[in-house]
Design an enzyme around this catalytic site. Structure first.
Site, mmCIF file in Angstrom:
data_model
loop_
_atom_site.group_PDB
_atom_site.id
_atom_site.type_symbol
_atom_site.label_atom_id
_atom_site.label_comp_id
_atom_site.label_asym_id
_atom_site.label_seq_id
_atom_site.Cartn_x
_atom_site.Cartn_y
_atom_site.Cartn_z
ATOM 1 N N HIS A 41 0.800 -1.225 0.000
ATOM 2 C CA HIS A 41 0.000 0.000 0.000
ATOM 3 C C HIS A 41 0.831 1.274 0.000
ATOM 4 O O HIS A 41 0.280 2.353 0.265
ATOM 5 C CB HIS A 41 -0.909 0.037 1.234
ATOM 6 C CG HIS A 41 -2.124 -0.832 1.130
ATOM 7 N ND1 HIS A 41 -3.263 -0.446 0.470
ATOM 8 C CD2 HIS A 41 -2.364 -2.075 1.605
ATOM 9 C CE1 HIS A 41 -4.167 -1.404 0.556
ATOM 10 N NE2 HIS A 41 -3.652 -2.412 1.237
ATOM 11 N N LYS B 57 -8.301 14.053 4.746
ATOM 12 C CA LYS B 57 -7.462 12.854 4.696
ATOM 13 C C LYS B 57 -6.403 12.980 5.780
ATOM 14 O O LYS B 57 -6.245 14.042 6.394
ATOM 15 C CB LYS B 57 -6.809 12.687 3.321
ATOM 16 C CG LYS B 57 -6.026 13.911 2.843
ATOM 17 C CD LYS B 57 -5.443 13.682 1.452
ATOM 18 C CE LYS B 57 -6.519 13.684 0.396
ATOM 19 N NZ LYS B 57 -6.461 12.531 -0.486
ATOM 20 N N ARG B 58 -5.690 11.895 6.012
ATOM 21 C CA ARG B 58 -4.601 11.919 6.985
ATOM 22 C C ARG B 58 -3.645 13.069 6.661
ATOM 23 O O ARG B 58 -3.342 13.318 5.498
ATOM 24 C CB ARG B 58 -3.877 10.572 6.939
ATOM 25 C CG ARG B 58 -2.749 10.402 7.923
ATOM 26 C CD ARG B 58 -2.356 8.927 7.991
ATOM 27 N NE ARG B 58 -2.083 8.360 6.667
ATOM 28 C CZ ARG B 58 -0.880 8.302 6.126
ATOM 29 N NH1 ARG B 58 0.175 8.805 6.754
ATOM 30 N NH2 ARG B 58 -0.709 7.742 4.934
ATOM 31 N N LYS C 222 0.852 14.468 1.166
ATOM 32 C CA LYS C 222 -0.531 14.754 0.753
ATOM 33 C C LYS C 222 -0.740 16.253 0.518
ATOM 34 O O LYS C 222 -1.750 16.669 -0.027
ATOM 35 C CB LYS C 222 -1.508 14.211 1.792
ATOM 36 C CG LYS C 222 -1.476 12.678 1.879
ATOM 37 C CD LYS C 222 -2.412 12.149 2.945
ATOM 38 C CE LYS C 222 -2.312 10.638 3.092
ATOM 39 N NZ LYS C 222 -2.910 9.891 1.977
ATOM 40 N N THR D 282 -8.591 6.498 -1.620
ATOM 41 C CA THR D 282 -9.994 6.081 -1.783
ATOM 42 C C THR D 282 -10.943 7.242 -1.527
ATOM 43 O O THR D 282 -12.072 7.229 -2.010
ATOM 44 C CB THR D 282 -10.350 4.913 -0.850
ATOM 45 O OG1 THR D 282 -9.977 5.245 0.493
ATOM 46 C CG2 THR D 282 -9.650 3.634 -1.283
ATOM 47 N N LYS E 13 -14.705 8.400 -3.258
ATOM 48 C CA LYS E 13 -15.929 8.716 -2.502
ATOM 49 C C LYS E 13 -16.441 10.104 -2.861
ATOM 50 O O LYS E 13 -17.653 10.307 -3.007
ATOM 51 C CB LYS E 13 -15.648 8.600 -1.002
ATOM 52 C CG LYS E 13 -15.268 7.192 -0.564
ATOM 53 C CD LYS E 13 -14.595 7.199 0.805
ATOM 54 C CE LYS E 13 -13.901 5.877 1.069
ATOM 55 N NZ LYS E 13 -13.044 5.912 2.267
#
Length: 849
Positions: free
Chosen positions: A374, A565-566, A571, A673, A677
């Site tokens: 992952h 998100k985290r 990111k 993911t 969504k």
């Protein structure tokens, strides 16, 4: 009088069983019974939580009928079972999802209304089990939902953390971690199975001995033994009778109380063993910046893996299946590297506990496991110092050494004299302090290795696991991630789903590719108007929620720009923050500038020991403090960091988004993911060609996706050429103003030191190339603003995003796993009726068992 004794001509009246019936009167009766007999309350003294618990037990009864039928069918058919090993399962609240999958949401809502209760208020009472950090655990939960829906026999195995991921508060702009006491009121969905407890060993030493057949064998003499207690949760599929199991393990002491210590006055010592053992499953992911944290994390990983494998052995013994068919009965999926110690543990169980020869044990092991990677971040590929590993798991270190010796012999045969390759591929890193490379162990011990997006798999083969891809090309496969539409559309966005179902029927919920049919309505003015009105109503709901929780007014007509998100540097939440400052600077310089009103919403948690991520949260909150107070930008910009991101939070936010920020550095995000969504719910994406963004753009069309930034190849090339972020700062006056204003203390009450670590990191290192992508990002955001001003055009793009997301159902992902990796087939479940009036039938069934 029994039904078969009713005289001819007399009508029979059938009364539904209170534990299994689904009509409204039966549900009301069962609910009140559970309130009285399980909660021990009557309505006058019952709390909302009592009502929630009573409803949860009412729904659970209906699950149990399907659950036990499922277990019985699998047992009788000795079905090949997928065992999904994951250190995280971020399930989200159970009640709403189970109502959807049972098909009784509306009936239960009406039943509660007739009793004077509000179903939404009861749903809010559920404590969310925070047994995961984010995407990894949520993916595991989606996959359990899809395996049940597709009728694939499966068991999810993990840890029953007493305290999940921390609850997040924000104080003075900083993240503060608060203990997640998700079990404080009990968990109505789980069933303890202490009769299936297992023992797990740690530490000690090994010794060799000769068995009665003259074979030299090894015995592990542990220093510590703990018990693993399984807790089972039923996982129901959508509109099927299949109800699979999530089995989570809690650690307990073999002896909870030391009377000798107590009688000697050592009261804390009397319970020391209990406290030490239970620490293993106490909290999700301890801070492993210190040695004790590393030890506990490895203990956790081995604990749940050993428990799970022993449980599989128990199942085989009960079904009288010989051990040499283990790999035929079970397909074990390693969800990332956390459970990869399972390779060595299965070998130990087969070799030491069951006396199997090495070659046979290794053949079974390699045909049992599959490994999902992952991450593309080298630091996330777990390594354990040899000394630490050997002290905790001495027998496993011996087995890993033997696996490595045999593996390197194979490498030598295929690549003679390539010493560098041997060093790179070895299960033991010998370059400095010696480490066990867990990802390498997973690769060597698995029959299949998969990435989670096409680009990710390509980069795994090109870079992170390049040598293994050359050695075992047939093992590498891609299975792009997916998400369950049951939770993230049907439950989260009932208004949109109602509109879709009204036009194309409801079979799309199990066959998401059918969403493409709504493309036929993109030119339908009435449909577009309804679609837009639904989005607006959802945004208004979120605005009301924000006002209630944060006392902040946000304009539901503004563009809702959301990044949830985290929190991590790759990111790039701080790139988003730089855009906000850019817009702010433009308005300050020219109050008449044409700015599309935006509400910037952030959500996410930073790892407790990750200072830079916490500083990014502080940055966002500091910008919000200035922007939201400045009258010059009122009505044009609003910024809010929404605290305590979890599944409940996500279900509220995804449907309300206009713009989804998927802006990670290309080549760093495995898949993502959240991007799926958001898009399913009609949000448009601004993103790089990273992870599953690539495939989302291919599906929805380039015209319906806002693309910016360097590609993965360009990122590699720029770094190889000697990337100098300062050049971008010097060449771009708008970027320079942004960083200079931040450095001046403007957003930190004059404190010029607060954000200096972040600014210095960007100017002198910038490992995730924010400055290189800044201008492309800003220009792309200007395109977003222009597009949003044309609401009809925006709505068309939004509809097409929803219509073209069929590929990204977790049902498709699981179908791919079943076909290409697990070779598992559906086992339909017939629902047997439980008739209380005929207990002799139950006795007969028990006799068979």
């Amino acid at each position: 009088m029994q039904a078969d004794q009713v005289p001819p001509g007399c009508p029979t009246v059938r009364v539904e069983d209170d534990r299994t019936g689904l009509d409204i009167e039966t549900l009301k009766r069962a609910f009140l019974d559970n309130l009285f007999y399980i909660q021990g309350k009557f309505p006058a003294i019952a709390s909302k939580n009592d009502y929630y618990m009573a409803l949860a037990y009412t729904v659970r009864d209906r699950l149990f009928r399907r659950w036990l039928n499922t277990v019985e069918t699998y047992s009788n058919q000795t079905a090949r079972t997928v065992c999904y090993l994951s250190a995280e399962f971020l399930m989200g609240p159970h009640l709403g999802n189970n109502l959807i999958n049972l098909g009784i949401y509306d009936r239960v809502k009406q039943a509660m209304e007739e009793l004077g209760l509000n179903l939404n208020e009861l749903l809010e009472q559920e404590e969310e089990p925070g047994l995961g950090n984010g995407g990894l655990g949520r993916l595991a939960a989606c996959y359990l939902d899809s395996m049940a829906t597709l009728e694939i026999p499966s068991i999810g195995y993990g840890i029953r953390y007493e305290f999940g991921i921390f609850d997040q508060d924000i104080r003075d702009g900083w993240q503060v971690e608060i203990t997640d006491k998700w079990l404080r009121y009990g968990n109505p969905w789980e069933v303890a199975r202490p009769e299936w407890e297992v023992e797990v060993k740690f530490g000690g030493h090994t010794e060799t001995f000769t068995d009665e057949h003259g074979n030299v064998r090894t015995r592990w003499v542990p220093a510590k033994v703990v018990q693993g207690i399984p807790y089972d949760t039923p996982i129901l599929g959508y509109q099927v009778n299949s109800c699979n199991t999530l089995r989570l393990w809690a650690a307990e002491a073999t002896e909870s109380f030391d009377f000798d210590a107590f009688n000697a006055g050592d009261y804390s010592g009397a319970v020391y063993r209990k406290m030490e053992s239970e620490t293993i499953s106490k909290v999700l992911y301890p801070n492993d910046n210190m040695t004790q944290g590393k030890i506990l994390r490895l203990e956790q990983q081995f604990f749940f893996v050993s428990c799970s494998l022993q449980d599989m052995f128990r199942i085989m013994e009960r079904q009288s299946i010989p051990l040499d068919r283990f790999h035929e009965n079970f397909a074990i999926q390693l969800n990332d590297t956390h459970p990869s110690i399972a390779v060595a543990e299965l070998m130990r169980l087969l070799l030491d506990d069951h006396g199997m020869g090495w070659d046979k044990a290794w053949d079974i092991t390699t045909h049992t496991f599959s490994y999902t990677n992952h991450t593309l971040l080298p630091e996330a590929l777990e390594r354990w110092p040899i000394d630490l590993f050997g002290k905790l798991l001495p027998r496993h270190l011996e087995i890993i050494f033997e696996i490595n010796k045999r593996f390197l012999d194979d490498v030598r045969l295929k690549y003679p004299d390539d010493l560098e390759r041997l060093s790179r591929m070895s299960l033991i890193d010998e370059s400095g302090e010696r480490y066990v490379r867990m990802a390498h162990l997973a690769c060597v011990g698995s029959s299949a290795i998969n990435g989670v997006a096409a680009l990710h798999t390509q980069l795994l083969k090109k870079d992170v696991l390049h040598d293994f891809a050359e050695m075992y090309p047939e093992r590498f496969k891609n299975v792009t991630n997916g998400v369950t539409p049951r939770r993230f559309m049907v439950l989260s966005n009932p208004r949109l789903c109602g509109l879709i179902t009204n036009r194309i029927g409801d079979t799309w919920v199990k066959h998401l590719d059918q969403l493409h049919k709504i493309e036929d309505y993109v030119d339908d003015t009435v449909f577009r108007t309804e679609f837009r009105q639904i989005k607006q109503a959802i945004k208004q709901d979120l605005a009301n929620y924000i006002k209630q929780l944060y006392d902040l007014d946000v304009d539901p007509l503004s563009l809702f720009d959301i990044q949830s998100k985290r929190i991590h540097e790759y990111k790039r939440q701080h790139l988003n923050a730089l855009h906000i400052i850019t817009l702010y600077n433009r308005i300050k310089a020219n109050p008449n500038a044409e700015i599309t009103p935006r509400t910037f919403l952030f959500g996410g948690k930073a790892a407790p020991g990750y200072y830079m991520a916490k500083l990014i949260i502080k940055l966002i909150n500091s910008i919000a403090d200035v922007v939201n107070r400045d009258p010059d930008v009122r009505g044009q910009l609003r910024v809010l960091f929404m605290k305590d991101y979890n599944v409940k939070f996500a279900q509220r936010v995804y449907p309300a988004a206009d713009l989804s920020e998927q802006i990670s550095t290309a080549g760093k995000e495995a898949s993502g993911t959240g991007n799926m969504k958001f898009a399913m719910n009609g949000a448009l994406t601004i993103g790089t060609l990273d992870g599953a963004n690539v495939e989302i753009r291919e599906e929805v069309g380039a015209d319906n996706f806002f693309l910016f930034g360097l590609t993965a190849d360009e990122v590699y090339a720029k770094k190889a050429a000697g990337y100098n972020p300062r050049e971008y700062y010097d060449a771009d006056s708008e970027l320079k103003l942004v960083l200079d204003r931040l450095a001046s203390g403007f957003f930190s009450h004059g404190d010029t030191e607060l954000f200096k670590p972040l600014i210095d990191n960007l100017l002198y290192s910038d490992p995730y190339l924010l400055l290189a992508d800044y201008r492309s990002y800003i220009d792309c955001q200007d395109q977003v603003s222009a597009a949003y001003r044309d609401q009809d055009y925006w709505t068309r793009m939004s509809i097409l995003n929803t219509a073209r997301m069929g590929k990204f159902s977790s049902d498709r992902s699981i179908s791919d796993y079943c076909k290409d990796i697990w070779h598992a087939k559906p086992v339909p479940i017939d629902l047997k009726e439980y008739v209380q009036a005929h207990p002799e039938k139950v006795v007969s069934e028990l006799a068979k068992v």
